[in-house]
Design an enzyme around this catalytic site. Structure first.
Site, PDB file in Angstrom:
ATOM      1  N   GLY A  88      -0.335   4.472   0.279  1.00 60.72           N
ATOM      2  CA  GLY A  88      -1.072   5.627   0.775  1.00 60.72           C
ATOM      3  C   GLY A  88      -0.151   6.404   1.715  1.00 60.72           C
ATOM      4  O   GLY A  88       1.078   6.251   1.674  1.00 60.72           O
ATOM      5  N   GLU A 103     -18.413  17.452   3.779  1.00 59.30           N
ATOM      6  CA  GLU A 103     -17.556  18.176   2.829  1.00 59.30           C
ATOM      7  C   GLU A 103     -18.103  18.061   1.409  1.00 59.30           C
ATOM      8  O   GLU A 103     -18.127  19.035   0.655  1.00 59.30           O
ATOM      9  CB  GLU A 103     -16.120  17.629   2.873  1.00 59.30           C
ATOM     10  CG  GLU A 103     -15.400  18.038   4.149  1.00 59.30           C
ATOM     11  CD  GLU A 103     -13.927  17.646   4.169  1.00 59.30           C
ATOM     12  OE1 GLU A 103     -13.552  16.692   3.476  1.00 59.30           O
ATOM     13  OE2 GLU A 103     -13.174  18.317   4.884  1.00 59.30           O
ATOM     14  N   GLY A 110       0.373   5.936   4.838  1.00 62.06           N
ATOM     15  CA  GLY A 110       1.097   5.030   5.723  1.00 62.06           C
ATOM     16  C   GLY A 110       2.281   4.382   5.022  1.00 62.06           C
ATOM     17  O   GLY A 110       3.413   4.410   5.532  1.00 62.06           O
ATOM     18  N   VAL A 124      -2.313  -7.109  -4.376  1.00 60.99           N
ATOM     19  CA  VAL A 124      -1.908  -8.092  -3.374  1.00 60.99           C
ATOM     20  C   VAL A 124      -3.068  -9.070  -3.265  1.00 60.99           C
ATOM     21  O   VAL A 124      -4.214  -8.653  -3.075  1.00 60.99           O
ATOM     22  CB  VAL A 124      -1.672  -7.419  -2.003  1.00 60.99           C
ATOM     23  CG1 VAL A 124      -1.275  -8.454  -0.969  1.00 60.99           C
ATOM     24  CG2 VAL A 124      -0.627  -6.325  -2.119  1.00 60.99           C
ATOM     25  N   GLY A 151       0.832  -1.205   0.000  1.00 62.41           N
ATOM     26  CA  GLY A 151       0.000   0.000   0.000  1.00 62.41           C
ATOM     27  C   GLY A 151       0.861   1.247   0.000  1.00 62.41           C
ATOM     28  O   GLY A 151       1.772   1.386   0.815  1.00 62.41           O
TER      29      GLY A 151
END
Ligand SMILES: Cc1cc2nc3c(=O)[nH]c(=O)nc-3n(C[C@H](O)[C@H](O)[C@H](O)COP(=O)(O)OP(=O)(O)OC[C@H]3O[C@@H](n4cnc5c(N)ncnc54)[C@H](O)[C@@H]3O)c2cc1C
Length: 423
Positions: free
Chosen positions: A20, A177, A22, A86, A18
């Protein structure tokens, strides 16, 4: 399949799943470390999710929100980036399998696969609702809204059928939002673009199941938000649950039926489906429970960071929210911990530096709440929102671009991204 050829030259191999906030945070912290980093993501770009609603409303163009992953590591020799899905993780064999790549063995694994949309089994939602979780989702929503307005321009009778009406589900930051930004798009831009459409005939309705929107915020923020939405023409319906969705209407459990050709789903997330197969202890929302160093207790060579992890704040003892700053900081901490472990140095527990939970309702209207409970509203909060989110953007070029786009939209109300490219 055979295990992927060892290109680590005997060095410690860190596999990061991933890219992102992180995953990128973890990989960057390993820049000076004597390890080989294998970073895999299903996309060839990093998605800046907090600004997806700005793509969906034509304020930002796609490259401002999706950045090439390879570009982020062009100065980091120890990283290999691959684009693939994955498909499996064998924690005992320490092996990851993919759609097309050969399996890869790891010494250390960082799980940073984020979350996925949860439709809670609502009838028709998976087929007809518009989630807002990926860049493709944002473009799809924008295209659909533009297409409905053009269709109503050609066939005005569609307006009475609800072609321009939008139901936004979920009174959390994503829903609020999106509803606020759509309302400004309708009133600031479409009012001029489509002078023959009576603005009163294009409704935006925000539906929330609990008694109030923004349940995670303090009462002063909640009332400010309701007022700001109402000023922009958004109708808020609380205590209402969506029962079913069809292409042209939304049915609520109370029996009310809303004619709307667009339903935006901002109601809920759950941990990435892949982790449910790992036999790990999962917390609420299918998030992986981690220890103070962000490791999985039964497999200390595996870290989980960002939205996929249930990280308990050392100070408040509460599980941290699924936020960009939590993902970035936890990813960076995991990267640093791995680097220190490889060097044989002592490691430290993760300490979250609170940037506040925040949301923008529209121009000059934003809210911020810090972990201690301090709140900010209005222009001051919007400035804080801008500062925190600019810092999360991956490069200075992206920051400069976002500032130019925001300033342009603020001054002219124009949305240069409001075109639909047929593919
Ligand atoms: C609409 C929206 C608005 C938001 N607004 C804010 C905000 O204003 N402020 C804020 O702080 N936070 C906000 N957030 C939350 C924030 O974006 C997330 O907390 C953050 O992106 C989580 O980062 P992550 O690295 O854990 O996961 P992600 O950013 O989701 O990254 C996960 C990565 O894993 C990849 N991946 C997933 N599954 C697979 C697979 N099987 N194979 C290969 N790759 C895979 C994905 O392609 C993705 O790139 C918002 C989120 C959304 C959806």
């Amino acid at each position: 399949m055979t295990a992927r050829t060892d290109t680590s030259g005997g060095r410690h191999r860190v596999v990061i799943l991933g890219a992102g906030f992180g995953g990128i945070g973890a990989a960057k912290q390993l820049k000076k470390s004597d390890v080989v980093v294998v970073l895999v993501d299903g996309h060839d770009y990093h998605t800046f999710q907090p600004l997806l609603y700005q793509v969906a409303t034509g304020l930002l163009e796609q490259p401002a929100v999706g950045h090439p992953i390879r570009d982020l590591f062009d100065d980091q020799d120890n990283v290999r980036v691959h684009q693939d899905r994955v498909t499996g993780i064998d924690l005992d064999k320490r092996e990851v399998t993919f759609g097309e790549l050969d399996p890869v063995l790891y010494n250390t694994l960082v799980l940073a696969l984020g979350a996925e949309v949860n439709f809670f089994g609502v009838d028709g939602a998976a087929e007809h609702a518009f989630p807002l979780y990926t860049l493709a989702d944002a473009v799809r929503l924008k295209d659909h809204v533009l297409e409905r307005w053009e269709a109503a321009d050609r066939h005005p009778q569609l307006v009475a059928d609800g072609a321009l009406n939008m139901v936004v589900v979920g009174g959390g930051p994503t829903g609020v939002e999106t509803a606020g930004a759509m309302a400004e798009l309708y009133s600031g831009v479409f009012r001029k673009d489509y002078p023959d459409v009576d603005p009163e005939q294009a409704r935006i309705v925000l539906v929330e199941a609990s008694p109030e929107i923004f349940g995670m915020f303090k009462p002063d923020i909640r009332s400010y938000t309701e007022e700001a939405l109402s000023k922009r023409g958004v109708e808020v319906m609380t205590g209402e649950v969506v029962e079913s969705v069809s292409p042209e209407k939304v049915t609520l459990k109370s029996g009310a039926v809303l004619s709307a050709h667009t339903l935006v789903w901002g109601a809920g997330l759950q941990g990435n489906a892949l982790i449910r197969s790992l036999g790990l202890e999962l917390e609420r929302g299918n998030r992986i429970a981690v220890d103070g160093e962000l490791r999985i207790p039964s497999h200390p060579e595996v870290f989980a960071v960002g939205d996929i992890a249930a990280i308990t704040d050392a100070k408040t003892e509460q599980v941290l929210p699924q936020l960009g700053s939590v993902a970035l900081q936890s990813g960076e901490h995991a990267g640093e911990t791995i680097a220190r472990t490889v060097e044989g140095k002592e490691t430290e527990p993760f300490k979250y530096r609170d940037k506040g939970t925040m949301a923008t309702i529209g121009r000059g209207a934003a809210v911020v709440q810090m972990l201690g409970g301090k709140t900010m509203k209005g222009k001051k909060a919007q400035l804080a929102w801008g500062t925190v989110h600019l810092a999360l953007l991956p490069t200075n070029e992206d920051r400069a671009k976002a500032v130019v786009d925001w300033a342009g939209a603020g001054l002219t109300h124009q949305r240069s991204g409001r075109i639909r490219v047929e593919t």
